[in-house]
Design an enzyme around this catalytic site. Structure first.
Site, short mmCIF file in Angstrom:
data_model
loop_
_atom_site.label_atom_id
_atom_site.label_comp_id
_atom_site.label_asym_id
_atom_site.label_seq_id
_atom_site.Cartn_x
_atom_site.Cartn_y
_atom_site.Cartn_z
N GLU A 1 -7.97 3.42 -4.34
CA GLU A 1 -8.59 4.03 -3.16
C GLU A 1 -9.11 5.39 -3.55
O GLU A 1 -8.53 6.08 -4.40
CB GLU A 1 -7.59 4.23 -2.01
CG GLU A 1 -7.28 3.03 -1.18
CD GLU A 1 -6.44 3.40 0.04
OE1 GLU A 1 -6.50 4.57 0.49
OE2 GLU A 1 -5.71 2.52 0.54
N ASN B 1 0.83 -1.20 0.00
CA ASN B 1 0.00 0.00 0.00
C ASN B 1 0.86 1.25 0.00
O ASN B 1 1.80 1.37 0.79
CB ASN B 1 -0.90 0.01 1.24
CG ASN B 1 -1.82 1.20 1.29
OD1 ASN B 1 -2.73 1.33 0.49
ND2 ASN B 1 -1.57 2.12 2.22
N GLU B 2 0.58 2.18 -0.92
CA GLU B 2 1.20 3.52 -0.95
C GLU B 2 2.68 3.45 -0.55
O GLU B 2 3.09 4.02 0.46
CB GLU B 2 0.42 4.46 -0.03
CG GLU B 2 -1.02 4.60 -0.45
CD GLU B 2 -1.85 5.47 0.47
OE1 GLU B 2 -1.29 6.02 1.44
OE2 GLU B 2 -3.06 5.60 0.22
N TRP C 1 -12.37 3.62 -0.11
CA TRP C 1 -11.86 3.46 1.25
C TRP C 1 -12.88 4.05 2.20
O TRP C 1 -13.26 5.21 2.04
CB TRP C 1 -10.52 4.17 1.43
CG TRP C 1 -9.96 3.90 2.80
CD1 TRP C 1 -10.27 4.54 3.96
CD2 TRP C 1 -9.04 2.86 3.15
NE1 TRP C 1 -9.61 3.98 5.01
CE2 TRP C 1 -8.84 2.94 4.54
CE3 TRP C 1 -8.37 1.86 2.43
CZ2 TRP C 1 -8.00 2.08 5.23
CZ3 TRP C 1 -7.53 1.02 3.11
CH2 TRP C 1 -7.34 1.12 4.49
N TYR D 1 -7.40 11.33 -3.50
CA TYR D 1 -7.93 12.10 -2.36
C TYR D 1 -7.83 13.58 -2.71
O TYR D 1 -8.21 13.99 -3.79
CB TYR D 1 -7.19 11.70 -1.08
CG TYR D 1 -7.52 10.29 -0.64
CD1 TYR D 1 -8.67 10.02 0.10
CD2 TYR D 1 -6.70 9.22 -0.98
CE1 TYR D 1 -8.99 8.73 0.50
CE2 TYR D 1 -7.01 7.92 -0.58
CZ TYR D 1 -8.16 7.68 0.15
OH TYR D 1 -8.48 6.40 0.53
#
Length: 546
Positions: free
Chosen positions: A252, A154-155, A281, A225
């Site tokens: 996400e 993840n990330e 998410w 985001y």
């Protein structure tokens, strides 16, 4: 509990380096889920478009009912948070997790969360450590290629630009190590910079990473985001992967975040239009100030939050657009029926620089997901190129050249990636635009102290007697400066290695009345000196300098 994201406010110097990779073994034949062009397909060739939610299993191992609950709300995919042992876990119940996914007829995206923010988060694991974890779980994974996607980590990098710049080599090495150890699964690679890739590192290096996968079976995952708070930013990122012919999913995203307000409506609409997967998410259990990202309260599927209502039941949401994988006997488009040919486009609202096109809608047995719009210059001859992927049967062309003839045609697409025949061609000629000298541009910069960054403020004034409807400002940096996206008041384009910049109007400032003006601007970087720009054109006509 979602790890934090920080959007850097200081400019980042471009990091130029060459990456040497080990020789890539001969390509093997992927089994199960795999990449086909820009799409993900199953073993039988049916397209599979992810629609799902992330579930924080490593922190809530007792919430095993969540798999069935996520499925009951229409999802076809669940992204499961696991720990590799550096920060959380290790998760040793992978076989049970895969079984829970299969019992609920969900495609299982498994991710190692410990890599989150490496280079900025001191406790984060490396991608190599994540691969070691996956190898330790090999017995639970090999043979599950029809059902499981391996999201390596993840990330895997934070906002440290120099560390993030190693994303391509680290990701390539991780993929090759997995392949060498017998993993033929579809692999998902997350973007750096807390997953948001605001510096374009994954965007610019994805082709190299894909080529370094011996199976050519890697899909790239962008997390959207606060960096993606406008339609222009979202579409530009999606466009880059479509142009490169590479597979992409939104691994996400949310409806809100501490770093800004993501445009979830555009994310979902464009993903549906383009046939891209998305995974929101997250199901439940968020903490640290981002509890608003819970889709349900306290893991109770009967208590949908506003975010849960939006992603499951809203426009372009999971319930309306998800199709179960055919491995479970679900939808897809097994007969590969193509949509009907769209009606001939008709043009309206033609100005010097823009026009609106409408055409008769297509039909299809599983529904039309979008239309590809192609354009060529000239009444005859010329090469058609893809200029838009429209979600509905209308499209507004902008940044056109005054007094120029254009031809357009469209074709329809469905969720399986089938395309219709081409519509008949529509031809239009734009109106006359402003003559030379009918514009004035003021350009002012402020350098950041002790830095190689600057802020530029630009004012465009229409000094003519006619309104300017749609505009593109063009200029060239005299000192090798670079624009740092996204800027404000315009959509900026600057090709790698080029001094040339274009700034195209956004919706609210597309029209400049006689005597009217608009202010736009951007942040940038420079090396050495930062000489001012003194020459500008607006829609191809030279402007006076203020």
């Amino acid at each position: 509990m979602k790890s934090r994201r920080t959007v850097a406010v200081a400019s980042v110097l471009a990091v130029l380096f060459s990456i040497l990779f080990l020789p890539v073994p001969a390509q093997s034949a992927p089994t199960g889920l795999r990449v086909s062009g820009t799409r993900i397909v199953e073993a039988n060739g049916s397209a599979f478009v992810m629609r799902g939610a992330s579930h924080a299993h490593v922190w809530y191992q007792g919430e095993t009912g969540s798999f069935a609950d996520i499925k009951a709300l229409g999802a076809n995919t669940v992204r499961v948070v696991l720990g590799s042992g550096q920060r959380w876990g290790p998760s040793t119940d992978v076989a049970n997790v895969v079984s829970l996914c299969k019992q609920s007829r969900l495609i299982c995206v498994l991710e190692a969360h410990d890599t989150t923010g490496y280079g900025e988060e001191g406790a984060a694991a490396t991608l190599d450590q994540a691969v070691t974890y996956w190898i330790s779980q090999k017995s639970a994974l090999v043979g599950q290629e029809d059902y499981v996607v391996l999201n390596i980590g993840n990330e895997p990098f934070g906002n440290n630009a120099q560390v993030s710049a190693t994303w391509a080599s680290a990701t390539s090495n991780a993929i090759q190590r997995l392949r060498t150890n017998g993993f033929n699964h579809l692999i998902m690679a997350d973007a750096p910079m807390w997953g948001q890739d605001w510096g374009g590192i994954m965007r610019d290096n994805a082709a190299t990473v894909f080529a370094n996968d011996p199976d050519r079976n890697t899909v790239f995952s962008i997390h959207m985001y606060g960096v993606y708070d406008t339609a222009a930013e979202i579409n530009a990122y999606f466009d880059a992967f479509r142009t490169a012919g590479l597979p992409l999913v939104v691994g996400e995203f949310g409806h809100n975040h501490s770093d800004g307000d993501p445009d979830e409506d555009t994310i979902m609409a464009q993903a549906q239009s383009r046939g891209l997967g998305y995974i929101g998410w997250s199901w439940s259990g968020n903490g640290g100030g981002v509890e608003y990202l819970d889709m349900v309260t306290a893991f109770d599927p009967s208590r949908l939050t506003s975010w849960g209502e939006r992603i499951f039941n809203g426009a372009n949401g999971i319930r309306a657009t998800s199709r179960e994988a055919t491995i479970y006997g679900g939808g897809g488009d097994p007969d590969e029926q193509a949509p009907t040919t769209p009606g001939t486009p008709t043009a309206s609202s033609v100005t010097a620089t823009s026009a609106t096109l409408n055409w008769g809608a297509s039909t299809d047995d599983i529904g039309v997901t979008g239309y590809d719009v192609y354009r060529a210059t000239g009444a005859s001859g010329g090469t058609f190129t893809l200029v838009s992927t429209a979600g509905t049967n209308t499209y507004t062309a902008s940044a056109l050249t005054p007094e120029t003839t254009y031809r357009f045609y469209v074709r329809a697409r469905d969720a399986a990636g089938n395309v219709s025949g081409n519509s008949a061609t529509a031809t239009l000629t734009t109106q006359a635009g402003p003559v030379g000298g009918d514009c004035r541009v003021a350009y002012q910069t402020t350098n950041w102290g002790g830095s190689s960054g600057f802020t530029a403020n630009v004012t465009i004034t229409n000094t003519g007697t006619s309104a300017i409807n749609g505009w593109t400002l063009a200029f060239a940096f005299p000192g090798g400066q670079r624009v740092t996206p996204p800027g404000w008041g315009a959509t900026y384009t600057q090709a790698a290695g080029s001094a040339n910049v274009t700034a195209t109007n956004v919706d609210y400032n597309a029209t400049l009345a006689p005597g009217g003006s608009t202010s736009i601007g951007f942040n940038g970087t420079y090396s050495g000196s930062n000489p001012a720009v003194t020459a500008f054109t607006l829609n191809g006509s030279a402007c006076a300098a203020a």
